[in-house]
Write an enzyme that holds these catalytic residues in place. Structure first.
Site, PDB file in Angstrom:
ATOM      1  N   CYS A  26       0.821  -1.234   0.000  1.00  0.00           N
ATOM      2  CA  CYS A  26       0.000   0.000   0.000  1.00  0.00           C
ATOM      3  C   CYS A  26       0.844   1.269   0.000  1.00  0.00           C
ATOM      4  O   CYS A  26       0.331   2.355  -0.278  1.00  0.00           O
ATOM      5  CB  CYS A  26      -0.951   0.006   1.190  1.00  0.00           C
ATOM      6  SG  CYS A  26      -2.243  -1.241   1.057  1.00  0.00           S
TER       7      CYS A  26
HETATM    8  N1  COA Z   1     -19.974  -9.137   8.840  1.00  0.00           N
HETATM    9  C1  COA Z   1     -20.493  -9.180  10.065  1.00  0.00           C
HETATM   10  N2  COA Z   1     -19.761  -9.338  11.176  1.00  0.00           N
HETATM   11  C2  COA Z   1     -18.427  -9.495  11.025  1.00  0.00           C
HETATM   12  C3  COA Z   1     -17.809  -9.479   9.770  1.00  0.00           C
HETATM   13  C4  COA Z   1     -18.634  -9.297   8.641  1.00  0.00           C
HETATM   14  N3  COA Z   1     -18.131  -9.252   7.399  1.00  0.00           N
HETATM   15  N4  COA Z   1     -16.471  -9.662   9.927  1.00  0.00           N
HETATM   16  C5  COA Z   1     -16.263  -9.782  11.246  1.00  0.00           C
HETATM   17  N5  COA Z   1     -17.447  -9.692  11.922  1.00  0.00           N
HETATM   18  C6  COA Z   1     -17.667  -9.768  13.365  1.00  0.00           C
HETATM   19  C7  COA Z   1     -16.646 -10.671  14.036  1.00  0.00           C
HETATM   20  O1  COA Z   1     -17.078 -12.026  13.995  1.00  0.00           O
HETATM   21  C8  COA Z   1     -16.636 -10.125  15.439  1.00  0.00           C
HETATM   22  O2  COA Z   1     -17.744 -10.632  16.148  1.00  0.00           O
HETATM   23  P1  COA Z   1     -17.632 -10.989  17.723  1.00  0.00           P
HETATM   24  O3  COA Z   1     -17.347  -9.671  18.391  1.00  0.00           O
HETATM   25  O4  COA Z   1     -18.977 -11.552  18.018  1.00  0.00           O
HETATM   26  O5  COA Z   1     -16.499 -11.954  17.834  1.00  0.00           O
HETATM   27  C9  COA Z   1     -16.868  -8.626  15.241  1.00  0.00           C
HETATM   28  O6  COA Z   1     -17.483  -8.503  13.969  1.00  0.00           O
HETATM   29  C10 COA Z   1     -15.586  -7.819  15.277  1.00  0.00           C
HETATM   30  O7  COA Z   1     -14.626  -8.408  14.372  1.00  0.00           O
HETATM   31  P2  COA Z   1     -13.170  -7.853  14.159  1.00  0.00           P
HETATM   32  O8  COA Z   1     -12.456  -8.641  13.102  1.00  0.00           O
HETATM   33  O9  COA Z   1     -12.503  -7.744  15.479  1.00  0.00           O
HETATM   34  O10 COA Z   1     -13.525  -6.433  13.539  1.00  0.00           O
HETATM   35  P3  COA Z   1     -12.830  -5.039  13.705  1.00  0.00           P
HETATM   36  O11 COA Z   1     -13.734  -4.151  14.443  1.00  0.00           O
HETATM   37  O12 COA Z   1     -11.403  -5.162  14.147  1.00  0.00           O
HETATM   38  O13 COA Z   1     -12.815  -4.552  12.190  1.00  0.00           O
HETATM   39  C11 COA Z   1     -11.259  -4.364  10.364  1.00  0.00           C
HETATM   40  C12 COA Z   1     -12.134  -5.288  11.186  1.00  0.00           C
HETATM   41  C13 COA Z   1     -10.450  -5.179   9.361  1.00  0.00           C
HETATM   42  C14 COA Z   1     -12.183  -3.431   9.578  1.00  0.00           C
HETATM   43  C15 COA Z   1     -10.356  -3.573  11.315  1.00  0.00           C
HETATM   44  O14 COA Z   1      -9.628  -4.431  12.162  1.00  0.00           O
HETATM   45  C16 COA Z   1      -9.408  -2.675  10.578  1.00  0.00           C
HETATM   46  O15 COA Z   1      -9.797  -1.691  10.015  1.00  0.00           O
HETATM   47  N6  COA Z   1      -8.115  -2.962  10.567  1.00  0.00           N
HETATM   48  C17 COA Z   1      -7.190  -2.161   9.829  1.00  0.00           C
HETATM   49  C18 COA Z   1      -6.577  -2.999   8.824  1.00  0.00           C
HETATM   50  C19 COA Z   1      -6.655  -2.539   7.418  1.00  0.00           C
HETATM   51  O16 COA Z   1      -7.496  -1.800   6.989  1.00  0.00           O
HETATM   52  N7  COA Z   1      -5.682  -3.048   6.680  1.00  0.00           N
HETATM   53  C20 COA Z   1      -5.539  -2.820   5.289  1.00  0.00           C
HETATM   54  C21 COA Z   1      -4.124  -2.679   4.930  1.00  0.00           C
HETATM   55  S1  COA Z   1      -3.416  -1.178   5.557  1.00  0.00           S
END
Ligand code: COA
Length: 373
Positions: free
Chosen positions: A160
């Site tokens: 990226c």
């Molecule tokens: N639809 C519905 N629920 C979902 C889901 C989906 N597609 N994906 C995950 N969930 C649920 C999970 O099961 C979890 O449920 P639980 O709390 O009951 O266990 C909950 O949502 C939270 O999941 P999590 O993976 O911890 O989500 P998050 O809040 O960390 O968000 C990202 C995920 C990827 C958006 C976030 O971690 C992020 O923005 N990271 C930055 C990484 C990035 O953007 N990288 C790109 C390269 S720089």
């Protein structure tokens, strides 16, 4: 670095946006149809506890967790086909232009027009992106030939952060006079390395291509006051695809041959790294963050951008100060911060300062501080 060299500037930018787009509702409908089918086919193993059932995705989660509402893609039908779940982009013969070259040519022509330059004014082409559709001949050499540019060309990949690292290389080339001006292009087909069967990440990426012309400073251009790059090894964002480990024929059988990440860790580790990087870079150039007009940040996740913006400015950035394009483009890898710059720099007055900043796998961070002249 503060430099005493002749000033170098961004002379023009261009953007290629694919014709097709997929809304969250369309993406989730395809994913949930795939999940329903998977759970049905594996019902016996799920019932006996040998296999966990797959959970459905949701539009609400995607928008809340990422800020993404839609994404542009090079092929929609393959991605939203529950029986396929990856783009249908047939391999081309050696006599046809590569897809990345086609994207690059459109964005590059716009960048050259904006710069008021001809192909003959450019001395080097750098294609900088997360994934290249072949190792060689370099896509950059193909783009160079397609546009009729002389000099030299090469490909590079810093995930990226590829665009800011590419700008650093372009600045170095212009300063060292290995090229009079450089065309730096970011053709990103992220849909080709995204696992659309993975609930945690199926919504993250989109496709686009940006182009930037870098050359000697001239009136009205954005002078590059400084560039700074940093990398720190991390396994939290990976793609293991390569000629020694290709996965199965379709490329979707072995999930670590596509994009994989530990999203929570990425969020926690990368945000402070990026904010500190920008703050230190500004301080070393004696620029107070209060005098920043704009932050053109990498567009991975809305919450990440808001956190970085708050840390740099010491307050909540306004929508104008830290423009968001990921709602409609999603994460377009290296193209993201350049799309934001391309679309949101028209109201800059002479002397206004902004920061282009990328971040991502590696980890990697790159900042480019520019001032309207
Ligand atoms: N639809 C519905 N629920 C979902 C889901 C989906 N597609 N994906 C995950 N969930 C649920 C999970 O099961 C979890 O449920 P639980 O709390 O009951 O266990 C909950 O949502 C939270 O999941 P999590 O993976 O911890 O989500 P998050 O809040 O960390 O968000 C990202 C995920 C990827 C958006 C976030 O971690 C992020 O923005 N990271 C930055 C990484 C990035 O953007 N990288 C790109 C390269 S720089």
């Amino acid at each position: 670095m503060i430099d005493s060299h002749p000033p170098v500037a961004i002379l023009g930018t261009g953007l290629y946006t694919p014709k097709e787009s997929i809304s969250n509702a369309e993406l989730v409908a395809a994913f949930n149809a795939y999940v329903g089918n998977y759970n049905h086919v594996n019902q016996a193993a799920i019932d006996s506890g040998d296999l966990p059932a797959m959970a459905e995705s949701s539009v609400e989660f995607i928008e809340k967790a990422s800020g993404i509402k839609s994404r542009y893609v090079m092929n929609k039908s393959g991605v939203i086909d529950p029986a396929r779940m990856c783009p249908s982009l047939p391999e081309r013969s050696n006599d046809e232009p590569s897809i990345q070259c086609e994207m690059a040519v459109v964005a590059s022509r716009e960048a050259l027009d904006n710069a008021g330059l001809q192909a003959s004014d450019i001395g080097a082409v750098i294609v900088a992106c997360s994934n290249l559709q072949r190792p060689y001949p370099a896509i950059a050499v193909e783009v160079q030939a397609a546009l009729g540019i002389g000099g030299y060309a090469y490909d590079m990949n810093v995930a990226c952060s590829s665009a800011t690292f590419g700008i650093q290389n372009a600045v170095d080339a212009v300063r060292n006079q290995s090229a009079n001006a450089v065309l730096m292009v970011n053709p990103e087909i992220c849909s080709g390395h995204l696992n659309f069967r993975d609930r945690d990440s199926h919504f993250i990426f989109g496709d686009a291509c940006t182009a930037v012309v870098i050359g000697p400073q001239c009136s009205g251009a954005f002078e590059i006051l400084g560039t700074r790059l940093a990398t720190l090894y991390s396994n939290n964002i990976r793609n293991n695809f390569g000629f020694l480990n290709r996965g199965d024929e379709s490329g979707i059988g072995q999930v670590d041959k596509l994009f994989v990440q530990n999203g929570r860790k990425v969020f926690k580790e990368v945000c402070p790294m990026v904010a500190d990087h920008i703050v230190q870079h500004l301080a070393d150039l004696d620029i107070d963050s209060s005098s920043l007009k704009r932050l053109w940040l990498h567009q991975a996740n809305l919450n990440m951008n808001q956190l970085v913006g708050r840390r740099v400015l010491g307050r909540e950035p306004s929508a104008e100060e830290s423009p968001v394009i990921l709602d409609r483009y999603a994460n377009t890898s290296s193209a993201g911060s350049i799309i934001a710059y391309h679309l949101y720099q028209q109201n800059f007055e002479r002397g206004d300062i902004g920061v282009i900043c990328s971040f991502g796998a590696g980890y990697s961070v790159g900042s480019v501080i520019v001032q309207k002249s």
